[in-house]
Write a protein that holds these residues in place. Structure first.
Motif, PDB file in Angstrom:
ATOM      1  N   LEU A 100     -13.501 -19.660  49.928  1.00  0.00           N
ATOM      2  CA  LEU A 100     -13.320 -20.295  51.067  1.00  0.00           C
ATOM      3  C   LEU A 100     -12.109 -20.104  51.751  1.00  0.00           C
ATOM      4  CD1 LEU A 100     -14.396 -22.717  52.606  1.00  0.00           C
ATOM      5  CD2 LEU A 100     -13.357 -24.300  51.054  1.00  0.00           C
ATOM      6  N   GLU A 101     -10.792 -20.217  50.922  1.00  0.00           N
ATOM      7  CA  GLU A 101      -9.592 -19.719  51.327  1.00  0.00           C
ATOM      8  C   GLU A 101      -9.299 -18.395  52.125  1.00  0.00           C
ATOM      9  OE1 GLU A 101      -5.311 -19.824  49.526  1.00  0.00           O
ATOM     10  OE2 GLU A 101      -6.183 -21.715  49.161  1.00  0.00           O
ATOM     11  N   LEU A 102     -10.084 -17.378  51.635  1.00  0.00           N
ATOM     12  CA  LEU A 102     -10.213 -16.246  52.092  1.00  0.00           C
ATOM     13  C   LEU A 102     -10.747 -16.154  53.251  1.00  0.00           C
ATOM     14  CD1 LEU A 102      -9.231 -13.190  51.800  1.00  0.00           C
ATOM     15  CD2 LEU A 102     -11.449 -12.641  50.461  1.00  0.00           C
ATOM     16  N   SER A 103     -11.811 -16.605  53.508  1.00  0.00           N
ATOM     17  CA  SER A 103     -12.654 -16.648  54.669  1.00  0.00           C
ATOM     18  C   SER A 103     -12.166 -17.643  55.810  1.00  0.00           C
ATOM     19  CB  SER A 103     -14.164 -17.191  54.218  1.00  0.00           C
ATOM     20  OG  SER A 103     -14.184 -18.521  53.985  1.00  0.00           O
ATOM     21  N   ILE A 104     -11.635 -18.863  55.623  1.00  0.00           N
ATOM     22  CA  ILE A 104     -11.053 -19.480  56.382  1.00  0.00           C
ATOM     23  C   ILE A 104      -9.795 -18.698  56.879  1.00  0.00           C
ATOM     24  CG2 ILE A 104      -9.773 -21.129  55.039  1.00  0.00           C
ATOM     25  CD1 ILE A 104     -11.453 -22.156  58.107  1.00  0.00           C
ATOM     26  N   GLY A 105      -9.107 -18.254  56.016  1.00  0.00           N
ATOM     27  CA  GLY A 105      -7.862 -17.444  56.611  1.00  0.00           C
ATOM     28  C   GLY A 105      -8.145 -16.534  57.628  1.00  0.00           C
ATOM     29  N   VAL A 154      -5.614 -28.458  55.917  1.00  0.00           N
ATOM     30  CA  VAL A 154      -6.235 -29.446  54.985  1.00  0.00           C
ATOM     31  C   VAL A 154      -6.343 -28.524  53.776  1.00  0.00           C
ATOM     32  CG1 VAL A 154      -8.031 -30.996  54.753  1.00  0.00           C
ATOM     33  CG2 VAL A 154      -7.103 -30.915  56.754  1.00  0.00           C
ATOM     34  N   LEU A 155      -6.993 -27.479  53.948  1.00  0.00           N
ATOM     35  CA  LEU A 155      -7.340 -26.655  52.811  1.00  0.00           C
ATOM     36  C   LEU A 155      -6.092 -26.407  51.864  1.00  0.00           C
ATOM     37  CD1 LEU A 155      -9.696 -25.498  50.802  1.00  0.00           C
ATOM     38  CD2 LEU A 155      -9.227 -23.495  52.411  1.00  0.00           C
ATOM     39  N   GLY A 156      -5.059 -25.879  52.613  1.00  0.00           N
ATOM     40  CA  GLY A 156      -4.021 -25.819  51.827  1.00  0.00           C
ATOM     41  C   GLY A 156      -3.269 -26.668  51.035  1.00  0.00           C
ATOM     42  N   VAL A 157      -3.363 -28.002  51.929  1.00  0.00           N
ATOM     43  CA  VAL A 157      -2.843 -29.181  51.246  1.00  0.00           C
ATOM     44  C   VAL A 157      -3.565 -29.659  50.027  1.00  0.00           C
ATOM     45  CG1 VAL A 157      -2.448 -31.548  51.794  1.00  0.00           C
ATOM     46  CG2 VAL A 157      -1.890 -29.910  53.560  1.00  0.00           C
ATOM     47  N   ILE A 158      -4.901 -29.420  49.897  1.00  0.00           N
ATOM     48  CA  ILE A 158      -5.463 -30.105  49.052  1.00  0.00           C
ATOM     49  C   ILE A 158      -5.447 -28.932  47.765  1.00  0.00           C
ATOM     50  CG2 ILE A 158      -7.846 -30.478  48.358  1.00  0.00           C
ATOM     51  CD1 ILE A 158      -8.449 -31.824  51.008  1.00  0.00           C
ATOM     52  N   ASN A 159      -5.437 -27.799  48.118  1.00  0.00           N
ATOM     53  CA  ASN A 159      -5.655 -26.707  47.168  1.00  0.00           C
ATOM     54  C   ASN A 159      -3.817 -26.323  46.640  1.00  0.00           C
ATOM     55  OD1 ASN A 159      -7.182 -24.935  45.418  1.00  0.00           O
ATOM     56  ND2 ASN A 159      -7.130 -23.413  47.024  1.00  0.00           N
ATOM     57  N   SER A 160      -3.103 -27.218  47.465  1.00  0.00           N
ATOM     58  CA  SER A 160      -1.621 -26.686  46.870  1.00  0.00           C
ATOM     59  C   SER A 160      -1.275 -25.486  46.975  1.00  0.00           C
ATOM     60  CB  SER A 160      -1.323 -27.373  45.526  1.00  0.00           C
ATOM     61  OG  SER A 160      -1.580 -28.637  45.297  1.00  0.00           O
ATOM     62  N   GLY A 289     -11.760 -36.298  58.396  1.00  0.00           N
ATOM     63  CA  GLY A 289     -13.377 -35.689  58.138  1.00  0.00           C
ATOM     64  C   GLY A 289     -13.219 -34.454  57.120  1.00  0.00           C
ATOM     65  N   THR A 290     -12.219 -33.448  57.548  1.00  0.00           N
ATOM     66  CA  THR A 290     -12.178 -32.111  56.532  1.00  0.00           C
ATOM     67  C   THR A 290     -11.672 -32.647  55.311  1.00  0.00           C
ATOM     68  OG1 THR A 290     -10.211 -31.726  57.785  1.00  0.00           O
ATOM     69  CG2 THR A 290     -12.217 -30.606  58.417  1.00  0.00           C
ATOM     70  N   THR A 291     -10.806 -33.559  55.202  1.00  0.00           N
ATOM     71  CA  THR A 291     -10.141 -34.037  53.993  1.00  0.00           C
ATOM     72  C   THR A 291     -11.003 -34.523  53.103  1.00  0.00           C
ATOM     73  OG1 THR A 291      -7.917 -34.271  54.980  1.00  0.00           O
ATOM     74  CG2 THR A 291      -8.380 -35.350  52.800  1.00  0.00           C
ATOM     75  N   ALA A 292     -11.949 -35.729  53.639  1.00  0.00           N
ATOM     76  CA  ALA A 292     -12.934 -36.275  52.880  1.00  0.00           C
ATOM     77  C   ALA A 292     -14.062 -35.116  52.169  1.00  0.00           C
ATOM     78  CB  ALA A 292     -13.651 -37.459  53.771  1.00  0.00           C
ATOM     79  N   VAL A 293     -14.335 -34.060  52.999  1.00  0.00           N
ATOM     80  CA  VAL A 293     -15.382 -33.057  52.666  1.00  0.00           C
ATOM     81  C   VAL A 293     -14.769 -32.291  51.382  1.00  0.00           C
ATOM     82  CG1 VAL A 293     -16.662 -31.013  53.138  1.00  0.00           C
ATOM     83  CG2 VAL A 293     -16.619 -33.296  54.686  1.00  0.00           C
ATOM     84  N   PHE A 294     -13.470 -31.798  51.736  1.00  0.00           N
ATOM     85  CA  PHE A 294     -12.961 -30.991  50.789  1.00  0.00           C
ATOM     86  C   PHE A 294     -12.569 -31.755  49.528  1.00  0.00           C
ATOM     87  CE2 PHE A 294     -11.097 -28.267  54.186  1.00  0.00           C
ATOM     88  CZ  PHE A 294     -12.376 -27.475  54.469  1.00  0.00           C
TER      89      PHE A 294
END
Length: 307
Positions: A100-105, A154-160, A289-294
């Motif tokens: 996910l992180e690679l593709s969204i990047g 958002v992904l970066g924040v949740i995934n630290s 919304g994205t935070t809730a999903v992740f």
């Protein structure tokens, strides 16, 4: 289905393969000494999507990503013809956090091409607003890659991880280009006697209806924006970012951002403030919304750290 290539130190190969084989993957292949950098044996697995988490947990136990540990890459085959693969036609969608992180990047990085597309989207949206042509504004929403940078943040924040910094930079770059394009549209329109104060008087819609909608916060707009944000997060978590063009149509990010410089060019700071407030509301909806999903995805144990 995933094809997973794992490089493991030769001293741990037999134990590693035994643990992986216990998962009953679709296929297992071993090439001893095949990897030169990093040095080790290469184990190739073909697994169902729902087995991804288990594979990652086993790899974690063998030091995934660590020096002298296991290295991994994943891919999705275009086609598979084998007796053991007939049950894959109704597989669930699944992605690891690494995928996910690679593709969204890749999808959210504002390269020169994507930045130019955002600038063009600002021009198109601006002209659509000035002329009251809703279909033109929708076209600008579709072509603007404006959702992914927020999701990356958002992904970066949740995934630290450091992804949040790239997401923040690319969000600023994307919408900065959009504002430049909108300003250009306002100046071009002004040269022809068109401005937001006219509200598309020659439109097939009621004069000013688009401007009123995109500068006003209503319960309907909030519900639609929130639902679209959640939908966008789900699509990204399934690695279907191409479908977020539809999400951008439901959201009002592009037209509200476009309205801000156009109103300022027209000398109407009050209208610019109203558009800016609606734009900020849309941003909050996207982030929520994205935070809730992740977070939901994390709770479903697709992140292996809880194992």
């Amino acid at each position: 289905m995933r094809i997973i290539d794992l490089t493991v130190p030769a001293t741990r190969t037999d134990e590693f393969v035994a643990d992986l084989s216990a998962l009953e993957p679709l296929a297992v292949r071993l090439q001893r000494g095949a990897s030169l950098i990093p040095r080790g044996d290469v184990v190739t697995l073909e697994v169902r999507n729902e087995q991804l988490g288990e594979v990652m947990r086993i790899a974690d136990r063998y030091g995934l990503g660590e020096t002298d540990g296991v290295s991994m890459s994943t891919s999705v085959p275009l086609s598979v013809v084998a007796p053991s693969h007939r049950a894959l036609t109704r597989e669930i969608g699944a992605t690891t956090w690494e995928e996910l992180e690679l593709s969204i990047g890749e999808d959210s990085t504002m390269t020169l091409d994507r930045t130019v597309v955002m600038l063009i989207a600002g021009v198109v949206a601006g002209v659509g607003i000035l002329t009251g042509a809703l279909h033109v504004v929708i076209g600008a929403m579709v072509i603007a890659p404006g959702f992914q940078p927020f999701a990356r943040f958002v992904l970066g924040v949740i995934n630290s991880s450091g992804a949040w910094k790239g997401g923040l930079i690319d969000t600023a770059r994307a919408y900065g280009a959009l504002l430049v394009g909108a300003t250009a549209a306002a100046l071009i329109g002004g040269a022809f006697g068109a401005g937001v104060q006219h509200g598309g008087e020659d439109s097939y819609l009621a004069a000013g209806s688009l401007i009123d909608y995109w500068t006003t916060i209503t319960w309907g707009g909030l519900v639609v924006g929130g639902a679209a944000a959640v939908c966008g997060g789900i699509l990204i978590s399934l690695n279907r970012t191409v479908l977020t063009a539809g999400v951008m149509v439901a959201l009002a990010l592009v037209p509200t951002a476009t309205m801000v410089p156009m109103a300022l060019v027209a000398g109407d700071p009050t209208l610019a403030a109203s558009a800016g407030l609606r734009f900020l509301a849309e941003i909050v909806l996207v982030l929520a919304g994205t935070t809730a999903v992740f977070l939901f995805k994390r709770r479903r144990d697709r992140r292996r750290s809880s194992a």
